[in-house]
Structure formats: structure tokens, C-alpha cells
Design a protein around this motif. Structure first.
Motif, mmCIF file in Angstrom:
data_model
loop_
_atom_site.group_PDB
_atom_site.id
_atom_site.type_symbol
_atom_site.label_atom_id
_atom_site.label_comp_id
_atom_site.label_asym_id
_atom_site.label_seq_id
_atom_site.Cartn_x
_atom_site.Cartn_y
_atom_site.Cartn_z
ATOM 1 N N ASN A 186 -5.425 31.338 6.615
ATOM 2 C CA ASN A 186 -5.550 32.771 6.346
ATOM 3 C C ASN A 186 -4.911 33.599 7.446
ATOM 4 N N ILE A 189 -1.092 33.399 7.118
ATOM 5 C CA ILE A 189 -0.606 34.213 6.004
ATOM 6 C C ILE A 189 -0.624 35.691 6.372
ATOM 7 N N SER A 213 -4.835 41.936 -2.259
ATOM 8 C CA SER A 213 -4.839 40.684 -3.024
ATOM 9 C C SER A 213 -4.927 40.969 -4.511
ATOM 10 N N ASP A 216 -6.566 36.531 -6.519
ATOM 11 C CA ASP A 216 -6.892 35.689 -5.356
ATOM 12 C C ASP A 216 -5.644 35.236 -4.603
ATOM 13 N N ARG A 217 -4.593 36.039 -4.669
ATOM 14 C CA ARG A 217 -3.363 35.746 -3.914
ATOM 15 C C ARG A 217 -3.070 36.956 -3.032
ATOM 16 N N TYR A 218 -2.602 36.713 -1.800
ATOM 17 C CA TYR A 218 -2.221 37.804 -0.914
ATOM 18 C C TYR A 218 -0.916 38.428 -1.412
ATOM 19 N N GLU A 247 3.798 38.940 -4.367
ATOM 20 C CA GLU A 247 3.554 37.889 -3.393
ATOM 21 C C GLU A 247 4.903 37.425 -2.850
ATOM 22 N N ASN A 255 -0.096 30.180 0.233
ATOM 23 C CA ASN A 255 -1.138 30.617 -0.702
ATOM 24 C C ASN A 255 -1.582 29.465 -1.599
ATOM 25 N N ASN A 256 -0.613 28.633 -2.006
ATOM 26 C CA ASN A 256 -0.948 27.464 -2.822
ATOM 27 C C ASN A 256 -1.850 26.507 -2.053
ATOM 28 N N LEU A 258 -3.821 27.340 0.337
ATOM 29 C CA LEU A 258 -5.118 27.999 0.484
ATOM 30 C C LEU A 258 -5.957 27.811 -0.779
ATOM 31 N N LYS A 259 -5.317 27.905 -1.952
ATOM 32 C CA LYS A 259 -6.051 27.699 -3.201
ATOM 33 C C LYS A 259 -6.570 26.265 -3.300
#
Length: 367
Positions: A186, A189, A213, A216-218, A247, A255-256, A258-259
Motif C-alpha cells: 500500500n 502504491i 479508489s 477497490d483499486r487505487y 488506474e 494493485n493486482n 494487493l488484491k
């Protein structure tokens, strides 16, 4: 002698548990005697939902020894109140549904687990108070001694879940590792996105220099006319259409990742909650037994509270057919009622109540 204390000769009756009771009062008699109003007075003085249910389901005993036992229970609780001032059932919740859910292999929520921990702690405090009170309270002490101890489960729940109902980082080594990785990612990012919104290269493209966001993506807010020039993926747009939330391609991989970590976190949390639920399932029989004892104790002390409020005393049962009431008061009238003395079976066997309609006959008949 106040006949109100005959109420302590009733037993809570759960479905399928009426081997010791009989319906000795028909529905009309219960209504005329206002028996259910007295039952309600007891129920109002319980501290737990389970105790209240027991009070509302009570029915008169027909066996003398059981009546005397219940009388003795109420008298012991009465004296304990006098010595302790009051008794706390704080923290004890109705967790029967949660225990049943765990028995069936269900996973309890953090809230359900915290309620279980509170109940175990409350039961432990109550047990300690009753076992340490001075006096020969054999029946209450025997019941308190059968209250189970579940300190290991309680401590494990509190080790894993905080007061807000969130699973703590150190609930498991794997969860701690996942969350540490999430925090680091985080930070990376956000640092990357901060560099974008501070860069002069993107100042004219940005609607505002902020990080937000979507899904749920920055993302960052880009002006609609620059959508084709900003390298990124559109996730949303404003109501006016003037802004698109994009994004940047440079953070897509992060981000991927992070998911993926968030998915692993959910799986680990589920495992932790499952393990805690299994601990409760493994002890479900003892827990249910303890809940039953706690409900019975609550019901007993509710009777004692009412007896104190009524300034009542325990009646003595005659071996024959003699009725001798001294200073009897109708319980629904409270302490303000004028006491009466009534006896029957000593020097005469028939008593006729007569007089003007001022209420005395009905109250005496109810006694």
C-alpha cells in the motif's frame, strides 16, 4: 406468614422436561388467581434472556420434596443478597444459537465469538462470587460448582479478536505476514501515485491532485478530454462525465498483487474464526450445561429479588391439612397491603368469606 413465598415452589419447565411437574392449575384458575401476573413479576427481575424464559415457563410442583428444595433455593439466594447487596450476571449472554451453529460446523462471526467470551468471563465471575460468599448455602454452592470454566477458549478469542470485532494481526503468524506485506505494498502504491499527482507532466490532466479508489483499486481523477492521453484503465466516471477515474498502468501489477493479498487475508481470517468455532463446538455439551445452570441461577435470584421487594418469608409446610397464614399479603398489592391472619383446619374445617364489596374477600380468597 406470607404465602407469596409459595412461588418459590415452582420449577422452570422447558419443552420435554415435565417429568417432575404436573398441570395442577387449569387456565381459568391461573387467570382468576392472577398467577401469570406473579410469574411476570419474577421474570421482570431476571438478568438474562435464558433466565427470563425459565421464569415465564414456570409451573407449580406437585412433589413435596421438590417444592421444599425450590423454597430452600430461594431462601439461600435471599440471604446471599442480604450479604452481598446484589449479584452481577453482567456479561452473560444468550449464546445458545451460536453454540448450536458451531456444533453444526458453522463458522461464528467475530461478534458471536466476543459474546461467547463475555459469557464465559461473566460465568467465571459469578461462580467465584457464589463459591466465596460466607454461609451454608449448600444448594446454590452446589449449582455454582457445576458452572464450567472455559478460560482457554475465552483467552484465545480475546487474543485473536479486539474489542471492535476485528481479527488482530497476531492472531496467526501467517495473518501477520500477509498484513505486513499489504502495508508495505500500500505504501509503495501510494508513493507512486503521489509522484504522479505531483509531477508537472500530469498537472493539466488531473481534475484534482488526489488519490482515491474505485472498485477497490487505487485511481486518480483525470479530466475527460485527457482520457486518451493518460496511460491507464478507466474504472469509473463522475456523474457529470467531466472526470474519469483511472488506474495508471504503472500500478496495475501492484494493485493486482494487493488484491491477491486481500484474498489471502480473508482466507486466513476464515481459518482463524473456524478454529475458534471448533473450540466452542468441542466443548458444546459443557457450555450448554453451564448455560442451563446460569439460567436456573438467574431464575432463583429473580425469585429472591421479588421476595426482598415483598418483604416475604419462607412458609413452613404442615404434614397434615392445616392452613395458618399470619400477616399474609396479596403479592400484587405489594408492601402497602394490609396483612391478614387466616387459619383453617385447626379448630374448624370450613371458612365462609362474607362482607361488603370492598376487596377483602377477593384478596383473602387469592391468598
Amino acid at each position: 406468614m406470607d404465602t407469596f413465598r409459595e412461588l418459590s415452589g415452582v420449577q422452570s419447565r422447558m419443552p420435554g422436561e415435565d417429568s417432575y411437574t404436573a398441570e395442577v392449575i387449569d387456565s381459568r384458575s391461573r387467570r382468576v388467581l392472577e398467577f401469570d401476573k406473579i410469574v411476570k413479576m419474577v421474570a421482570e427481575r431476571t438478568s438474562t434472556r435464558c433466565g427470563r424464559e425459565k421464569a415465564l415457563l414456570c409451573s407449580p410442583f406437585v412433589e413435596r420434596e421438590l417444592i421444599l428444595r425450590k423454597q430452600c433455593e430461594t431462601s439461600e439466594a435471599h440471604q446471599i443478597f442480604i450479604r452481598l447487596g446484589d449479584l452481577s450476571f453482567g456479561g452473560i449472554r444468550d449464546i445458545r444459537t451460536s453454540v448450536e451453529k458451531a456444533k453444526k460446523g458453522g463458522v461464528l462471526s467475530t461478534g458471536e465469538l466476543l459474546e461467547a467470551a463475555d459469557t464465559f468471563a461473566g460465568a467465571k465471575r459469578l461462580k467465584k462470587s457464589l463459591l466465596n460468599v460466607d454461609g451454608d448455602f449448600f444448594l446454590i454452592r452446589e449449582m455454582a460448582g457445576r458452572v464450567g470454566s472455559f478460560s482457554e477458549i475465552e483467552e484465545e478469542i480475546l487474543r485473536c479478536i479486539d474489542d471492535a470485532g476485528e481479527v488482530k494481526d497476531h492472531a496467526s503468524p501467517k495473518l501477520r505476514q500477509i498484513r505486513n506485506e499489504e502495508r508495505r505494498l500500500n505504501e509503495r502504491i501510494r508513493e507512486h501515485l503521489e509522484s504522479i499527482i505531483r509531477s508537472s507532466k500530469y498537472q493539466t490532466m488531473l481534475q484534482e491532485p488526489i488519490i482515491t479508489s474505485r472498485n477497490d483499486r487505487y485511481v486518480v481523477p483525470i479530466k475527460q478530454e485527457y482520457k486518451g492521453r493518460f496511460q491507464g484503465i478507466v474504472h469509473d466516471e463522475s456523474a457529470s462525465g467531466a472526470t474519469v477515474f483511472m488506474e495508471p498502468l504503472t500500478v496495475v501489477e501492484m494493485n493486482n498483487k494487493l488484491k491477491t493479498l486481500e484474498s489471502e487475508e480473508r482466507e486466513e481470517i476464515y481459518k482463524i474464526l473456524k478454529d475458534l468455532s471448533t473450540m466452542i463446538s468441542d466443548e458444546s455439551y459443557r457450555i450448554e450445561e453451564t448455560l442451563e445452570i446460569l439460567a436456573e441461577l438467574d431464575y432463583i435470584f429473580a425469585r429472591a429479588r421479588l421476595s426482598l421487594d415483598q418483604d416475604a418469608c419462607e412458609p413452613v409446610f404442615d404434614d397434615g391439612y392445616i392452613l395458618d397464614l399470619r400477616g399474609a399479603r396479596h403479592p400484587l398489592l405489594g408492601k402497602g397491603a394490609v396483612p391478614i391472619d387466616v387459619h383453617l383446619g385447626k379448630t374448624f374445617d370450613v371458612l365462609i368469606l362474607t362482607g361488603p364489596n370492598t376487596g377483602g374477600k377477593t384478596v383473602t380468597r387469592s391468598e
